[in-house]
Design a protein around this motif. Structure first.
Motif, mmCIF file in Angstrom:
data_model
loop_
_atom_site.group_PDB
_atom_site.id
_atom_site.type_symbol
_atom_site.label_atom_id
_atom_site.label_comp_id
_atom_site.label_asym_id
_atom_site.label_seq_id
_atom_site.Cartn_x
_atom_site.Cartn_y
_atom_site.Cartn_z
ATOM 1 N N SER A 1 0.838 -1.187 0.000
ATOM 2 C CA SER A 1 0.000 0.000 0.000
ATOM 3 C C SER A 1 0.876 1.240 0.000
ATOM 4 O O SER A 1 2.042 1.218 0.378
ATOM 5 C CB SER A 1 -0.906 0.002 1.246
ATOM 6 O OG SER A 1 -1.670 -1.175 1.306
ATOM 7 N N SER A 2 0.277 2.366 -0.450
ATOM 8 C CA SER A 2 1.015 3.618 -0.434
ATOM 9 C C SER A 2 1.320 4.026 0.992
ATOM 10 O O SER A 2 0.646 3.619 1.938
ATOM 11 C CB SER A 2 0.200 4.703 -1.130
ATOM 12 O OG SER A 2 -1.040 4.871 -0.469
ATOM 13 N N VAL A 3 2.367 4.843 1.151
ATOM 14 C CA VAL A 3 2.815 5.247 2.472
ATOM 15 C C VAL A 3 1.770 6.148 3.126
ATOM 16 O O VAL A 3 1.324 7.133 2.534
ATOM 17 C CB VAL A 3 4.163 5.979 2.387
ATOM 18 C CG1 VAL A 3 4.611 6.408 3.769
ATOM 19 C CG2 VAL A 3 5.196 5.079 1.735
ATOM 20 N N THR A 4 1.375 5.819 4.324
ATOM 21 C CA THR A 4 0.437 6.628 5.095
ATOM 22 C C THR A 4 1.028 6.872 6.472
ATOM 23 O O THR A 4 1.832 6.083 6.972
ATOM 24 C CB THR A 4 -0.928 5.924 5.242
ATOM 25 O OG1 THR A 4 -0.727 4.645 5.871
ATOM 26 C CG2 THR A 4 -1.579 5.709 3.883
ATOM 27 N N ALA A 5 0.608 7.964 7.085
ATOM 28 C CA ALA A 5 1.083 8.263 8.434
ATOM 29 C C ALA A 5 0.441 7.298 9.418
ATOM 30 O O ALA A 5 -0.768 7.060 9.361
ATOM 31 C CB ALA A 5 0.737 9.704 8.797
ATOM 32 N N PRO A 6 1.225 6.704 10.325
ATOM 33 C CA PRO A 6 0.650 5.781 11.304
ATOM 34 C C PRO A 6 -0.382 6.473 12.194
ATOM 35 O O PRO A 6 -0.197 7.623 12.602
ATOM 36 C CB PRO A 6 1.872 5.344 12.121
ATOM 37 C CG PRO A 6 3.048 5.601 11.239
ATOM 38 C CD PRO A 6 2.694 6.811 10.442
ATOM 39 N N ASP A 7 -1.449 5.777 12.459
ATOM 40 C CA ASP A 7 -2.478 6.254 13.382
ATOM 41 C C ASP A 7 -2.129 5.729 14.776
ATOM 42 O O ASP A 7 -2.460 4.592 15.123
ATOM 43 C CB ASP A 7 -3.847 5.752 12.928
ATOM 44 C CG ASP A 7 -4.995 6.265 13.791
ATOM 45 O OD1 ASP A 7 -4.727 6.723 14.925
ATOM 46 O OD2 ASP A 7 -6.148 6.190 13.338
ATOM 47 N N LEU A 8 -1.452 6.551 15.574
ATOM 48 C CA LEU A 8 -0.988 6.114 16.888
ATOM 49 C C LEU A 8 -2.139 5.718 17.796
ATOM 50 O O LEU A 8 -2.034 4.758 18.572
ATOM 51 C CB LEU A 8 -0.157 7.209 17.561
ATOM 52 C CG LEU A 8 1.360 7.166 17.304
ATOM 53 C CD1 LEU A 8 1.652 7.551 15.873
ATOM 54 C CD2 LEU A 8 2.101 8.081 18.263
ATOM 55 N N THR A 9 -3.234 6.439 17.697
ATOM 56 C CA THR A 9 -4.374 6.142 18.559
ATOM 57 C C THR A 9 -4.913 4.748 18.283
ATOM 58 O O THR A 9 -5.171 3.965 19.201
ATOM 59 C CB THR A 9 -5.485 7.185 18.363
ATOM 60 O OG1 THR A 9 -4.968 8.482 18.679
ATOM 61 C CG2 THR A 9 -6.671 6.881 19.267
ATOM 62 N N ALA A 10 -5.049 4.402 17.011
ATOM 63 C CA ALA A 10 -5.554 3.074 16.649
ATOM 64 C C ALA A 10 -4.564 1.986 17.036
ATOM 65 O O ALA A 10 -4.954 0.904 17.507
ATOM 66 C CB ALA A 10 -5.851 3.018 15.155
ATOM 67 N N GLN B 1 -3.405 -0.502 8.120
ATOM 68 C CA GLN B 1 -3.043 0.879 7.809
ATOM 69 C C GLN B 1 -2.021 0.973 6.677
ATOM 70 O O GLN B 1 -1.631 2.070 6.278
ATOM 71 C CB GLN B 1 -2.471 1.574 9.059
ATOM 72 C CG GLN B 1 -3.464 1.783 10.189
ATOM 73 C CD GLN B 1 -2.859 2.574 11.348
ATOM 74 O OE1 GLN B 1 -1.893 3.316 11.178
ATOM 75 N NE2 GLN B 1 -3.431 2.411 12.532
ATOM 76 N N GLY B 2 -1.561 -0.183 6.188
ATOM 77 C CA GLY B 2 -0.562 -0.182 5.129
ATOM 78 C C GLY B 2 0.838 0.091 5.620
ATOM 79 O O GLY B 2 1.706 0.518 4.853
ATOM 80 N N LEU B 3 1.092 -0.166 6.921
ATOM 81 C CA LEU B 3 2.392 0.145 7.509
ATOM 82 C C LEU B 3 3.392 -0.984 7.310
ATOM 83 O O LEU B 3 3.026 -2.166 7.228
ATOM 84 C CB LEU B 3 2.244 0.420 9.009
ATOM 85 C CG LEU B 3 1.240 1.492 9.427
ATOM 86 C CD1 LEU B 3 1.242 1.654 10.943
ATOM 87 C CD2 LEU B 3 1.531 2.816 8.738
ATOM 88 N N VAL B 4 4.663 -0.637 7.265
ATOM 89 C CA VAL B 4 5.756 -1.608 7.274
ATOM 90 C C VAL B 4 6.237 -1.762 8.718
ATOM 91 O O VAL B 4 6.533 -0.772 9.388
ATOM 92 C CB VAL B 4 6.916 -1.147 6.379
ATOM 93 C CG1 VAL B 4 8.196 -1.908 6.716
ATOM 94 C CG2 VAL B 4 6.572 -1.352 4.915
ATOM 95 N N THR B 5 6.305 -3.004 9.176
ATOM 96 C CA THR B 5 6.722 -3.306 10.546
ATOM 97 C C THR B 5 8.048 -4.038 10.549
ATOM 98 O O THR B 5 8.246 -4.981 9.782
ATOM 99 C CB THR B 5 5.669 -4.172 11.265
ATOM 100 O OG1 THR B 5 4.431 -3.464 11.309
ATOM 101 C CG2 THR B 5 6.107 -4.506 12.682
ATOM 102 N N VAL B 6 8.945 -3.610 11.420
ATOM 103 C CA VAL B 6 10.221 -4.290 11.631
ATOM 104 C C VAL B 6 10.329 -4.630 13.104
ATOM 105 O O VAL B 6 10.121 -3.763 13.960
ATOM 106 C CB VAL B 6 11.409 -3.404 11.204
ATOM 107 C CG1 VAL B 6 12.736 -4.105 11.515
ATOM 108 C CG2 VAL B 6 11.328 -3.070 9.718
ATOM 109 N N ALA B 7 10.625 -5.891 13.409
ATOM 110 C CA ALA B 7 10.770 -6.313 14.795
ATOM 111 C C ALA B 7 12.174 -5.997 15.305
ATOM 112 O O ALA B 7 13.152 -6.097 14.563
ATOM 113 C CB ALA B 7 10.486 -7.804 14.938
ATOM 114 N N ARG B 8 12.250 -5.627 16.582
ATOM 115 C CA ARG B 8 13.546 -5.351 17.214
ATOM 116 C C ARG B 8 13.570 -5.966 18.602
ATOM 117 O O ARG B 8 12.638 -5.812 19.368
ATOM 118 C CB ARG B 8 13.766 -3.839 17.333
ATOM 119 C CG ARG B 8 15.058 -3.474 18.078
ATOM 120 C CD ARG B 8 15.201 -1.964 18.274
ATOM 121 N NE ARG B 8 14.223 -1.437 19.232
ATOM 122 C CZ ARG B 8 14.085 -0.135 19.516
ATOM 123 N NH1 ARG B 8 14.846 0.758 18.887
ATOM 124 N NH2 ARG B 8 13.178 0.264 20.385
#
Length: 418
Positions: free
Chosen positions: A2-11, A58-65
C-alpha cells in the motif's frame, strides 16, 4: 504494498488493549540507517497479533527489534513505519528440567534465560557472539539472524535445537509448529523457516528449545603456526576420536599465522586426558580461554563465511591474498568445521567488493561455501553484492508471497529484496 500513510498512533495503541505501549520514535529508533516513525512494545502474544493486524490494515511496514544487537545485519529495510519492540515479551514460560526443555518468549534476553536454566545445571547452547550476549541479545533476535556459535561442532546450531515456535504473521494470524518435547518434531520446518529470515516472514513471539546438561569441566588446547599448517591441525582434531566441543581458528588481519583453540568438555579426569592427547596431536599446549574466544573479529565490515572442512585452508589463504592485492585487512575467526566470521577493513567500496569476491572464489558455490556480508557502512555499500550466489531464491520469494503478500514485514532486509 500500500502507499505510504502516516501511522495512526491512537488506533495502534487501542489495538494493544492495555497490553503494552505505543510512542513516537526517537533518534535512537533506527534500523541500519532507516529511521522509524512509531515504536510499539506489546506485552502479550495476543497484543502482537492485534497490533500487526492493525498496522497492516493501515498499510504500515513493521520491523521487529529485540535488544538491537544486530539491527545493522542484513540489508536496510525499504522503510520502517512501525518498530515492534519484542522486549515486552520477556517471560520464561516453562522449564521442564526432567525433559531438558525450555519454552521462552522472544524478548527474553539469552543471558537471563541461561541464568534461569543454569540453576538446574542445564544450558541452551546458543553461543551467540559474546558482544551480542553482553548487549542483551534476545531469543527472537538470535533466531531471526540465524546465529551459530563455537560449540555447534557437537551440538549443532541454534536452529537445530528449536523444538517449536509461535509466530505472528503480518495479518495478525498466530501460527505455531512443533512441540516442547524432544520426540515431537511435527511442524519443525516452520521454526527453521523463520530462523535466519531477519523477520521478513513473521514475528517470532515464543520458542521451545532442547537443553543440554552442563559439563563439569573444560580445557583449552592452543597452537599457533602458519595458516596451512593450522588448518591441517584443525582438520586432524575434528577427524580424531577426541570429541572436541569446539575447534576454533583465529587469524588476525595482516598475519601469516593463525591460532588454533580446541575446547574439550566433560568430567575432570577425562578432560585432562583428552586435552593432553589434543596437545600432542596439534603440537600445542593446554592453556586458558583465549581473549578472542566467541567474539567477532574487528573491522569496518562484518561478513560470514562458510566452507567445507577441507575448504577452511582456502579461506585462510584467500584472506591473506585479498589483503595483499587490495591494501585491506581481513581478520578471520570461527569454526574449523567451516563457519567463520571475517572482519574486513578496506580503503574504498571497490576494494571491499574485490575482497569479498576473492573470499567467495574460495567458497565457490552454495554447496561448498558462501560469503555473506552481514554489516557494512553505507559509504562502502555501493556496488556490493551483500548476499552472493543464493540457491532456491525463487522458492524463498514464493514463501514470502504466501506468508506476507503485501510485503509489510521488513521488506528488503533479506536476500533478493525479500
Amino acid at each position: 504494498m500500500s502507499s505510504v500513510t502516516a501511522p495512526d498512533l491512537t488506533a495502534l495503541a487501542r489495538s494493544l488493549d492495555g497490553a503494552g505501549e505505543v510512542r513516537e520514535a526517537g533518534p535512537e529508533d533506527v534500523v541500519d540507517g532507516v529511521p522509524a516513525a512509531v515504536v510499539a512494545r506489546p506485552t502479550s502474544v495476543a497484543a502482537v497479533s492485534a497490533l500487526l493486524r492493525t498496522a497492516t490494515g493501515q498499510g504500515l511496514v513493521t520491523v521487529a527489534r529485540g535488544a538491537g544487537t544486530a539491527l545493522a545485519w542484513g540489508c536496510p529495510p525499504e522503510r520502517v513505519d512501525l518498530l515492534l519492540d519484542t522486549r515486552g515479551l520477556d517471560r520464561l514460560v516453562e522449564h521442564e528440567a526432567g525433559d531438558l526443555v525450555v519454552v521462552a518468549e522472544a524478548g527474553l534476553a539469552l543471558r537471563d534465560l541461561q541464568a534461569q536454566v543454569g540453576r538446574a545445571g542445564q544450558e541452551l547452547v546458543a553461543d551467540v557472539p559474546r558482544e551480542r550476549l553482553e548487549g542483551g541479545s534476545t531469543v527472537g533476535g538470535a533466531l531471526a539472524t540465524g546465529v551459530s556459535g563455537v560449540r555447534r561442532l557437537q551440538r549443532l546450531a541454534l536452529r537445530d535445537l528449536v523444538l517449536g515456535t509461535t509466530v505472528v504473521l503480518a495479518d495478525g494470524t498466530i501460527a505455531s509448529s512443533g512441540g516442547k518435547v524432544v520426540k515431537n518434531v511435527a511442524g519443525y520446518d516452520l521454526a527453521k523457516l523463520m530462523t535466519g529470515a531477519y523477520g521478513t516472514l513473521g514475528v517470532i513471539v515464543r520458542a521451545a528449545f532442547r537443553l543440554h546438561p552442563m559439563r563439569p569441566a573444560r580445557a583449552y588446547v592452543l597452537s599457533t603456526g602458519p595458516l596451512a599448517e593450522v588448518a591441517e591441525r584443525a582438520r586432524a582434531v575434528v577427524a580424531s576420536q577426541l570429541a572436541p566441543a569446539a575447534v576454533e581458528i583465529d587469524r588476525p588481519a595482516g598475519s601469516d599465522e593463525a591460532t588454533l583453540a580446541v575446547l574439550l568438555e566433560g568430567t575432570d579426569d577425562a578432560v585432562a586426558a583428552r586435552a593432553a592427547d589434543a596437545a600432542a596431536l596439534v603440537g600445542g599446549a593446554v592453556g586458558e580461554e583465549p581473549a578472542w574466544w566467541a567474539r567477532l573479529p574487528g573491522g569496518e565490515v562484518l561478513a560470514k563465511a562458510t566452507a567445507t572442512l577441507t575448504g577452511v585452508a582456502g579461506l585462510l589463504a584467500a584472506a591473506r591474498a585479498a589483503e595483499q592485492a587490495h591494501a585491506a585487512g581481513v581478520a578471520l575467526r570461527g569454526s574449523a568445521a567451516g563457519v567463520l566470521h571475517a572482519g574486513i577493513t578496506a580503503p574504498d567500496a571497490a576494494a571491499l567488493a574485490s575482497v569479498v569476491a576473492g573470499l567467495r572464489a574460495a567458497a565457490p558455490s552454495p554447496g561448498e561455501g558462501t560469503v555473506t556480508v552481514l554489516s557494512v557502512p553505507a559509504a562502502l555499500r555501493e556496488g556490493l553484492d551483500v548476499w552472493g550466489p543464493v540457491g532456491g531464491l525463487e522458492l524463498m520469494r514464493a514463501v514470502k508471497q504466501r506468508l506476507d503478500p503485501g510485503r509489510h514485514l521488513a521488506p528488503g532486509r533479506f536476500v533478493g529484496g525479500i
